[in-house]
Design a protein around this motif. Structure first.
Motif, mmCIF file in Angstrom:
data_model
loop_
_atom_site.group_PDB
_atom_site.id
_atom_site.type_symbol
_atom_site.label_atom_id
_atom_site.label_comp_id
_atom_site.label_asym_id
_atom_site.label_seq_id
_atom_site.Cartn_x
_atom_site.Cartn_y
_atom_site.Cartn_z
ATOM 1 N N VAL A 10 0.867 -1.177 0.000
ATOM 2 C CA VAL A 10 0.000 0.000 0.000
ATOM 3 C C VAL A 10 0.907 1.231 0.000
ATOM 4 O O VAL A 10 1.627 1.472 0.980
ATOM 5 C CB VAL A 10 -0.939 0.034 1.215
ATOM 6 C CG1 VAL A 10 -1.834 1.267 1.173
ATOM 7 C CG2 VAL A 10 -1.784 -1.230 1.265
ATOM 8 N N VAL A 11 0.900 1.986 -1.093
ATOM 9 C CA VAL A 11 1.755 3.163 -1.235
ATOM 10 C C VAL A 11 0.945 4.402 -0.873
ATOM 11 O O VAL A 11 -0.116 4.652 -1.454
ATOM 12 C CB VAL A 11 2.307 3.270 -2.671
ATOM 13 C CG1 VAL A 11 3.063 4.581 -2.866
ATOM 14 C CG2 VAL A 11 3.205 2.087 -2.979
ATOM 15 N N VAL A 12 1.481 5.181 0.075
ATOM 16 C CA VAL A 12 0.756 6.350 0.579
ATOM 17 C C VAL A 12 1.662 7.577 0.502
ATOM 18 O O VAL A 12 2.542 7.751 1.354
ATOM 19 C CB VAL A 12 0.294 6.143 2.037
ATOM 20 C CG1 VAL A 12 -0.691 7.243 2.425
ATOM 21 C CG2 VAL A 12 -0.315 4.768 2.234
ATOM 22 N N VAL A 42 3.934 1.367 2.417
ATOM 23 C CA VAL A 42 5.065 2.207 2.040
ATOM 24 C C VAL A 42 4.618 3.664 2.138
ATOM 25 O O VAL A 42 3.967 4.198 1.236
ATOM 26 C CB VAL A 42 5.559 1.885 0.617
ATOM 27 C CG1 VAL A 42 6.796 2.713 0.276
ATOM 28 C CG2 VAL A 42 5.842 0.397 0.473
ATOM 29 N N ALA A 43 4.940 4.293 3.256
ATOM 30 C CA ALA A 43 4.580 5.693 3.473
ATOM 31 C C ALA A 43 5.699 6.566 2.915
ATOM 32 O O ALA A 43 6.814 6.586 3.446
ATOM 33 C CB ALA A 43 4.380 5.963 4.959
ATOM 34 N N VAL A 44 5.420 7.278 1.826
ATOM 35 C CA VAL A 44 6.424 8.121 1.177
ATOM 36 C C VAL A 44 6.249 9.553 1.677
ATOM 37 O O VAL A 44 5.301 10.241 1.302
ATOM 38 C CB VAL A 44 6.290 8.071 -0.361
ATOM 39 C CG1 VAL A 44 7.402 8.902 -1.002
ATOM 40 C CG2 VAL A 44 6.341 6.635 -0.857
ATOM 41 N N ASP A 45 7.142 9.963 2.554
ATOM 42 C CA ASP A 45 7.090 11.324 3.090
ATOM 43 C C ASP A 45 7.767 12.264 2.094
ATOM 44 O O ASP A 45 8.980 12.213 1.903
ATOM 45 C CB ASP A 45 7.793 11.381 4.443
ATOM 46 C CG ASP A 45 7.781 12.784 5.030
ATOM 47 O OD1 ASP A 45 6.868 13.563 4.671
ATOM 48 O OD2 ASP A 45 8.678 13.102 5.828
ATOM 49 N N ASP A 46 6.975 13.110 1.463
ATOM 50 C CA ASP A 46 7.446 13.975 0.379
ATOM 51 C C ASP A 46 8.049 15.267 0.937
ATOM 52 O O ASP A 46 7.612 16.365 0.614
ATOM 53 C CB ASP A 46 6.280 14.276 -0.566
ATOM 54 C CG ASP A 46 6.726 14.987 -1.837
ATOM 55 O OD1 ASP A 46 7.927 14.921 -2.161
ATOM 56 O OD2 ASP A 46 5.864 15.607 -2.492
ATOM 57 N N GLY A 47 9.058 15.126 1.787
ATOM 58 C CA GLY A 47 9.741 16.295 2.324
ATOM 59 C C GLY A 47 8.869 17.140 3.227
ATOM 60 O O GLY A 47 8.913 18.380 3.150
ATOM 61 N N VAL A 94 -1.458 -1.031 -4.113
ATOM 62 C CA VAL A 94 -2.574 -0.087 -4.014
ATOM 63 C C VAL A 94 -2.002 1.274 -3.660
ATOM 64 O O VAL A 94 -1.206 1.389 -2.717
ATOM 65 C CB VAL A 94 -3.587 -0.517 -2.934
ATOM 66 C CG1 VAL A 94 -4.597 0.601 -2.673
ATOM 67 C CG2 VAL A 94 -4.326 -1.778 -3.370
ATOM 68 N N SER A 95 -2.375 2.295 -4.415
ATOM 69 C CA SER A 95 -1.979 3.665 -4.086
ATOM 70 C C SER A 95 -3.188 4.400 -3.520
ATOM 71 O O SER A 95 -4.292 4.317 -4.064
ATOM 72 C CB SER A 95 -1.447 4.394 -5.328
ATOM 73 O OG SER A 95 -2.404 4.378 -6.380
ATOM 74 N N VAL A 106 -12.216 -0.018 1.014
ATOM 75 C CA VAL A 106 -12.438 -0.459 -0.365
ATOM 76 C C VAL A 106 -11.263 -1.298 -0.877
ATOM 77 O O VAL A 106 -11.380 -1.996 -1.882
ATOM 78 C CB VAL A 106 -12.684 0.775 -1.278
ATOM 79 C CG1 VAL A 106 -12.915 0.371 -2.733
ATOM 80 C CG2 VAL A 106 -13.884 1.567 -0.775
ATOM 81 N N ILE A 107 -10.136 -1.255 -0.187
ATOM 82 C CA ILE A 107 -8.956 -2.013 -0.634
ATOM 83 C C ILE A 107 -9.286 -3.495 -0.775
ATOM 84 O O ILE A 107 -8.851 -4.154 -1.732
ATOM 85 C CB ILE A 107 -7.785 -1.805 0.343
ATOM 86 C CG1 ILE A 107 -7.287 -0.355 0.262
ATOM 87 C CG2 ILE A 107 -6.646 -2.777 0.048
ATOM 88 C CD1 ILE A 107 -6.183 -0.025 1.237
#
Length: 331
Positions: A10-12, A42-47, A94-95, A106-107
């Protein structure tokens, strides 16, 4: 020994989401545990500039499946998604955004549809956007209609970045050489078998949206220039139209002059110059957009830079410690 490959990733993408994160964890953690499959988030912290990274770092200690990927600087929503696609390991991906407007519940339906119908893409389609403003709903409809015409392929209306894709799709997206990809256009363009699950879009759980009008306009410009040469053809047609108008003005001026009814004045001159000048500037602007993309592509700069990945640095307890011990050339 490498970690086992999970069934689901799960990409967030996250940017300044400290207000919503406690609610996000409260809903997402038990939900994914109840699926009965191996998974990673996968929590992608965008700065982020707030406490988003700190909250994620603390939660990683108690939620082993949570993985923090932190970008060195804010690179944008689509770049954060690209980072998630490259780092995710699951058989399915899943994004979903962290604001919980797209319900995590809903996932399970997305995963079931992919398996039951044997498709590679399952789009989450918003059946009710009453939580959005009138302006946002209107511009969204205009965007999808325009994209359908330019891309030449059916784009699911009201389908944002909430979707499930198979590993085949992930590998195909990662293999694309282009930077600045727009996922809601790239994935339909690939042409993998797909289906859709409809759901009701909710209000933002907490905090305020970071997707401003400027960012939405930027997404629209990127979508057009990345997928179609139509604006260049528009410039050509406008140039031809300007030439025809100029010819008509010249012919009219000659007829009036020969008839001896010419009246000294500047209105017609000003109008002609204004029309032709506006067309020329518009054409130059459209050409400039494509030249800018070529310039950015020639620089070969990475779309994003990952500063920390909790899966690769499990011994570090904080992001700051990871940076202190990392290679300075990679910072």
């Amino acid at each position: 020994m490498p970690a086992a490959v999970p069934v689901l990733s799960v990409v967030v993408p996250m940017y300044d989401e400290e207000d919503v994160l406690p609610i996000f964890f409260e809903r997402m953690h038990p939900l994914l545990d109840s699926l009965g499959i191996s998974y990673e988030v996968v929590a992608v912290d965008d700065g982020s500039r707030d406490a988003t990274a700190t909250l994620l770092t603390e939660t990683v200690k108690t939620w082993p499946q949570l993985r923090l990927v932190r970008l060195l600087r804010n690179s944008g929503h689509q770049a954060a998604l690209s980072a998630g696609f490259r780092r995710a390991r699951g058989e399915y991906l899943v994004s979903i955004d962290a604001d919980l407007q797209d319900p995590p519940e809903v996932i399970a339906e997305l995963l079931a549809a992919a398996r039951d119908q044997d498709v590679d893409v399952v789009y989450g389609v918003r059946s009710d956007r009453s939580s959005d403003t009138w302006a946002k709903r209107t511009t969204a409809r205009m965007y999808y209609r325009l994209m359908c015409r330019l891309v030449g392929r059916e784009i699911p209306f009201d389908a944002g970045d909430f979707r499930l894709v198979s590993r085949r799709v992930v590998d195909a997206v990662n293999a694309l050489p282009e930077d600045g990809r727009v996922f809601r256009l790239v994935i339909p363009w690939l042409g993998f078998p797909s289906t859709a699950i409809r759901y009701v879009r909710a209000e933002r759980a907490a905090g305020v949206t970071k997707y401003t009008l400027r960012k939405r306009l930027g997404l629209a410009f990127d979508s057009v220039t990345a997928f179609s040469a139509a604006p260049l053809r528009l410039a050509t047609w406008l140039g031809l139209l300007g030439g025809l108008v100029s010819c008509a003005v010249v012919v009219g001026a000659l007829v009036i002059k020969l008839a001896g009814r010419s009246i000294p004045g500047w209105t017609s001159t000003v109008l002609a110059v204004a029309v032709i000048g506006a067309i020329q500037l518009l054409c130059l602007g459209l050409l400039g957009e494509y030249v800018a993309r070529l310039f950015q592509s020639s620089q070969k700069r990475p779309q994003f830079l990952v500063g920390y990945d909790s899966l690769e640095d499990p011994g570090h307890h904080t992001y700051a410690e990871a940076l202190e011990s990392s290679d300075p050339e990679q910072r």
